[in-house]
Design an enzyme around this catalytic site. Structure first.
Site, PDB file in Angstrom:
ATOM      1  N   GLY A 278     -29.306 -28.036   3.935  1.00  0.00           N
ATOM      2  CA  GLY A 278     -28.051 -29.020   3.770  1.00  0.00           C
ATOM      3  C   GLY A 278     -27.326 -29.085   4.966  1.00  0.00           C
ATOM      4  CB  SER A 282     -23.624 -27.866   2.361  1.00  0.00           C
ATOM      5  OG  SER A 282     -24.864 -27.129   2.920  1.00  0.00           O
ATOM      6  CB  SER A 285     -25.376 -18.853   3.342  1.00  0.00           C
ATOM      7  OG  SER A 285     -25.875 -19.322   4.347  1.00  0.00           O
ATOM      8  CG  HIS A 320     -22.831 -14.906   6.191  1.00  0.00           C
ATOM      9  ND1 HIS A 320     -23.761 -15.563   5.768  1.00  0.00           N
ATOM     10  CD2 HIS A 320     -21.941 -15.740   6.409  1.00  0.00           C
ATOM     11  CE1 HIS A 320     -23.798 -16.915   5.631  1.00  0.00           C
ATOM     12  NE2 HIS A 320     -22.377 -17.041   6.504  1.00  0.00           N
TER      13      HIS A 320
END
Length: 443
Positions: A278, A282, A285, A320
């Site tokens: 993507g 988007s 992840s 993350h």
């Protein structure tokens, strides 16, 4: 054995064409459609033969011309469409066909077979064993019936290569003493119905999630399911939660939902591969991490390797890390192929775009566009992706949908990443495109 799932849905498929429930709406949004459950083994053996089989085979590019044996579990209309025998008879030189199943199911087929047709009927009951072409077949009881006890069965099939599968649809939870029949079976694959999700009370002749879990655990207890067994939920209906939640819940049993059109090459060291791509921001992840949300032991591969001197990058990496479970292992390494080959637990690779960038950097290929060494590494990565023996998810970027890059190096990167994405997708079991935070099932 090679098993092609021609359908993985319940009698009414999934989504149900008449329904607006959350589960059906989610399936329509993802274009994740399931026909009535049936499978083709090695092109010549059918497992059930309902009314969706012919159209499913056509859509999936599968020919049924070589089918010589059909194992029929019972006579319910989603598992047996005897009119298909008439359509087959319209093909000149269609060849011999053996129909195997409970006597009542075979009786439903007889009116559709011409007097000169090369079709033979082999009635079976639970407890019998027989040779079917190159397969050894044991007939097992089902906690299910059409009109009378014993008129539905399950099948234990062993191929010429020694691989072994259990075709277990339809059935409710077995009585305890039935599991002795499976002691030490060590199936390569178990295809087990899971019709009703959290509404298992709707029928004692089908499984919901609780019943599915009970069957899996009892089969583990007698050695029918072992660590290497692939457990695939089939006969899935809209009483289940949306597919993302269902996938997470089945994962706690080391099982997964089947997908129409998927091919399982039993006996080959191949795990389940999901490719997610993507645009920027988007939700790629986050979606990938969510698929493994119920798994404590995951190797997260930051595929671009370590990077220093970039505060903005450091902040992204930290964000993350903060949302991933603390039990996951993070590896910053561009040797993705080596990690996949040695993996013994699920792997999440994020992302192929940063990996490709790092490999182009390593070979100083931005300016001279000498890509032989980079492409050799791509081939090595694809081979490791194809043969990985554990579940693996790879995330990548779509960079070819916008403005043509102004520089030669930018155009080169766009082209190389596009080729890499296409090759990874071709070898994937599932392909998901993320658009504005929404997952779209490509395959």
């Amino acid at each position: 054995m090679k098993v092609t799932l021609l359908g993985t849905g319940a009698a009414d498929g999934w989504p149900n064409a008449f329904c607006r429930c959350t589960s059906c709406a989610d399936a329509r949004r993802l274009r994740d459609f399931r026909a009535q459950t049936a499978a083709l083994v090695d092109d010549g053996l059918m497992l059930d033969f309902g009314p969706d089989v012919m159209s499913s085979a056509v859509r999936q590019g599968v020919s049924l011309a070589d089918v010589r044996h059909v194992l029929i579990t019972h006579a319910h209309a989603d598992h047996l469409a005897p009119q298909s025998l008439l359509f087959r008879s319209w093909v000149e030189g269609a060849g011999d066909l053996e129909l195997i199943g409970p006597a009542d199911a075979l009786d439903a087929c007889r009116p559709w077979v011409g007097p000169d047709a090369a079709v033979r009927f082999t009635p079976v009951v639970a407890g019998e064993s027989l040779r079917v072409g190159e397969y050894d077949v044991r007939v097992l009881p089902a906690q299910h019936k059409v009109f009378r006890d014993g008129d539905a069965v399950l099948y234990d099939v062993t191929g010429a290569d020694g691989t072994r599968l259990l075709w277990a649809t339809d059935t409710g939870v077995w009585p305890s003493d039935w599991f002795d029949r499976l002691e030490g079976a060590a199936f390569d694959a178990v295809f087990l119905e899971e019709t009703f999700g959290d509404r298992g009370e709707l029928s004692a002749g089908h499984l919901g999630l609780d019943g599915f879990g009970a069957m899996v655990e009892r089969m583990r207890g007698v050695g029918a399911i072992v660590d290497a067994t692939e457990i695939v939920a089939v006969h899935l209906g809209h009483h289940n939660p949306p597919i993302g939640e269902l996938r997470r819940r089945l994962r706690t049993l080391r099982a997964r939902p089947g997908r129409d059109g998927e091919v399982l090459a039993m006996g080959e060291p191949v795990g389940h591969r999901i490719f997610i791509t993507g645009g920027a921001r988007s939700g790629k992840s986050r979606y990938a991490e969510g698929l493994l949300g119920g798994v404590d032991d995951v190797v997260y591969v930051a595929a671009g390797g370590p990077r220093t001197g970039d505060p903005d990058w450091d902040r992204r990496v930290e964000a993350h890390r903060d949302r991933r479970p603390a039990s996951w292992t993070t590896v910053e390494d561009t040797d993705v192929a080596g990690i996949l080959r040695s993996a013994r637990r699920p792997v999440l690779v994020d992302c192929l775009g940063t990996w490709l960038t790092a490999r182009i950097d390593h070979h100083n290929a931005w300016e001279n566009v000498e890509l032989d060494a980079v492409r050799a590494e791509v081939d090595d990565l694809l081979n490791a992706w194809r043969t990985c023996t554990v579940p693996v998810i790879a995330v990548s970027n779509e960079v070819g949908s916008g403005v043509v890059p102004a520089t030669a190096s930018g155009r080169m990167f766009r082209d190389e990443l596009g080729r890499l994405n296409a090759a990874v997708a071709e070898l994937a079991d599932e392909v998901v495109l993320m658009v504005a935070g929404q997952p779209l099932a490509v395959r």
